[in-house]
Design a protein around this motif. Structure first.
Motif, mmCIF file in Angstrom:
data_model
loop_
_atom_site.group_PDB
_atom_site.id
_atom_site.type_symbol
_atom_site.label_atom_id
_atom_site.label_comp_id
_atom_site.label_asym_id
_atom_site.label_seq_id
_atom_site.Cartn_x
_atom_site.Cartn_y
_atom_site.Cartn_z
ATOM 1 N N VAL A 298 0.831 -1.207 0.000
ATOM 2 C CA VAL A 298 0.000 0.000 0.000
ATOM 3 C C VAL A 298 0.864 1.254 0.000
ATOM 4 N N SER A 299 1.890 1.299 0.846
ATOM 5 C CA SER A 299 2.731 2.499 0.905
ATOM 6 C C SER A 299 3.546 2.664 -0.379
ATOM 7 N N THR A 300 3.982 1.565 -0.964
ATOM 8 C CA THR A 300 4.719 1.648 -2.227
ATOM 9 C C THR A 300 3.824 2.181 -3.337
ATOM 10 N N ALA A 301 2.577 1.750 -3.385
ATOM 11 C CA ALA A 301 1.634 2.258 -4.393
ATOM 12 C C ALA A 301 1.394 3.755 -4.190
ATOM 13 N N ALA A 302 1.312 4.198 -2.934
ATOM 14 C CA ALA A 302 1.085 5.618 -2.641
ATOM 15 C C ALA A 302 2.277 6.465 -3.066
ATOM 16 N N VAL A 303 3.495 6.014 -2.780
ATOM 17 C CA VAL A 303 4.666 6.808 -3.156
ATOM 18 C C VAL A 303 4.896 6.758 -4.664
ATOM 19 N N GLU A 304 4.480 5.691 -5.312
ATOM 20 C CA GLU A 304 4.568 5.630 -6.771
ATOM 21 C C GLU A 304 3.632 6.668 -7.408
ATOM 22 N N ARG A 305 2.399 6.757 -6.903
ATOM 23 C CA ARG A 305 1.459 7.775 -7.401
ATOM 24 C C ARG A 305 2.013 9.174 -7.166
ATOM 25 N N ASP A 306 2.599 9.392 -5.988
ATOM 26 C CA ASP A 306 3.162 10.696 -5.679
ATOM 27 C C ASP A 306 4.342 11.018 -6.604
ATOM 28 N N ALA A 307 5.178 10.051 -6.896
ATOM 29 C CA ALA A 307 6.316 10.264 -7.804
ATOM 30 C C ALA A 307 5.822 10.648 -9.196
ATOM 31 N N ASN A 308 4.783 9.996 -9.671
ATOM 32 C CA ASN A 308 4.217 10.334 -10.976
ATOM 33 C C ASN A 308 3.619 11.741 -10.955
ATOM 34 N N ARG A 309 2.942 12.103 -9.875
ATOM 35 C CA ARG A 309 2.377 13.449 -9.755
ATOM 36 C C ARG A 309 3.493 14.487 -9.773
ATOM 37 N N ARG A 310 4.554 14.258 -9.010
ATOM 38 C CA ARG A 310 5.686 15.185 -8.974
ATOM 39 C C ARG A 310 6.336 15.315 -10.349
ATOM 40 N N LEU A 311 6.426 14.199 -11.067
ATOM 41 C CA LEU A 311 7.009 14.226 -12.404
ATOM 42 C C LEU A 311 6.165 15.086 -13.351
ATOM 43 N N MET A 312 4.856 14.960 -13.274
ATOM 44 C CA MET A 312 3.985 15.757 -14.140
ATOM 45 C C MET A 312 4.113 17.248 -13.821
ATOM 46 N N VAL A 313 4.268 17.588 -12.548
ATOM 47 C CA VAL A 313 4.477 18.981 -12.154
ATOM 48 C C VAL A 313 5.793 19.502 -12.732
ATOM 49 N N LEU A 314 6.850 18.704 -12.636
ATOM 50 C CA LEU A 314 8.152 19.099 -13.186
ATOM 51 C C LEU A 314 8.060 19.347 -14.689
ATOM 52 N N LEU A 315 7.410 18.430 -15.400
ATOM 53 C CA LEU A 315 7.303 18.551 -16.854
ATOM 54 C C LEU A 315 6.455 19.764 -17.246
ATOM 55 N N ALA A 316 5.339 19.983 -16.550
ATOM 56 C CA ALA A 316 4.496 21.142 -16.833
ATOM 57 C C ALA A 316 5.248 22.440 -16.551
ATOM 58 N N ASP A 317 6.013 22.478 -15.479
ATOM 59 C CA ASP A 317 6.784 23.679 -15.157
ATOM 60 C C ASP A 317 7.846 23.955 -16.222
ATOM 61 N N GLN A 318 8.474 22.911 -16.748
ATOM 62 C CA GLN A 318 9.458 23.100 -17.814
ATOM 63 C C GLN A 318 8.799 23.721 -19.050
ATOM 64 N N ILE A 319 7.623 23.232 -19.382
ATOM 65 C CA ILE A 319 6.933 23.746 -20.569
ATOM 66 C C ILE A 319 6.496 25.193 -20.349
ATOM 67 N N THR A 320 5.944 25.516 -19.189
ATOM 68 C CA THR A 320 5.510 26.900 -18.965
ATOM 69 C C THR A 320 6.698 27.856 -18.932
ATOM 70 N N THR A 321 7.822 27.399 -18.442
ATOM 71 C CA THR A 321 9.034 28.230 -18.479
ATOM 72 C C THR A 321 9.437 28.494 -19.924
ATOM 73 N N ARG A 322 9.378 27.469 -20.735
ATOM 74 C CA ARG A 322 9.700 27.628 -22.160
ATOM 75 C C ARG A 322 8.713 28.588 -22.835
ATOM 76 N N PHE A 323 7.435 28.422 -22.530
ATOM 77 C CA PHE A 323 6.425 29.320 -23.087
ATOM 78 C C PHE A 323 6.687 30.766 -22.672
ATOM 79 N N SER A 324 7.087 30.957 -21.428
ATOM 80 C CA SER A 324 7.365 32.306 -20.930
ATOM 81 C C SER A 324 8.485 32.971 -21.725
ATOM 82 N N ALA A 325 9.433 32.182 -22.162
ATOM 83 C CA ALA A 325 10.559 32.720 -22.917
ATOM 84 C C ALA A 325 10.236 32.958 -24.383
#
Length: 165
Positions: free
Chosen positions: A131-158
């Motif tokens: 159960v805890s491994t499944a929870a941290v896996e979901r959190d890792a995927n969520r964090r990854l999506m935030v990182l990727l979205a932030d990279q794109i918005t930074t690029r858009f800003s430029a």
């Protein structure tokens, strides 16, 4: 004013003078490269949990406007690989690698004004209950999506100021 407060004030004043002298303009300020970006992009609807987290973060950064002059289409790919292995060959840490291939199209003309791919990674520990491994896996995927979205918005800003050209 004490001597240390004066030194702090002088450092801040000098930094401001240097930035103004080099032509520094805040990205979101009037005339900045991202002036008008907020609310200018409609983001394609999500189809799974990763794309939901990605779109959620993009809309936090860019705003939500279903009739914006630009449309963002994207393809998200992820893969996981074990990176921490014990002598007994048990995986103790997993790395999640992700990429987003994207294109921004002008709704009025159909022209692609920006496209590219961003990639990043995050990781999580697998040393816990199922159960805890499944929870941290979901959190890792969520964090990854935030990182990727932030990279794109930074690029858009430029690059946003050049989209209309």
């Amino acid at each position: 004013m004490s001597w240390s407060n004066r030194r702090h004030f002088l450092k801040i004043t000098a930094a401001a003078a240097l930035l103004s002298g080099c032509g520094f303009t805040p990205v979101y300020a009037p005339g900045g490269s991202a002036d008008g970006l907020r609310g200018a992009v409609t983001i394609a609807e999500p189809s799974d949990s990763n794309s939901y987290e990605f779109v959620k973060r993009m809309e936090e950064r860019l705003g939500r406007n279903l009739s914006a002059p630009y449309r963002l289409d994207y393809t998200i790919t992820t893969r996981s690989e074990g990176v921490g292995v014990t002598p007994a060959q048990e995986i103790t840490r997993t790395q999640v690698l992700g990429a987003v291939e994207f294109s921004v199209t002008s709704v009025a003309t159909g022209d692609v004004v920006e496209k590219g791919t961003v990639s990043n990674f995050t990781s999580y520990s697998t040393e816990g209950s199922t159960v805890s491994t499944a929870a941290v896996e979901r959190d890792a995927n969520r964090r990854l999506m935030v990182l990727l979205a932030d990279q794109i918005t930074t690029r858009f800003s430029a690059t946003f100021s050049g989209w209309g050209e």
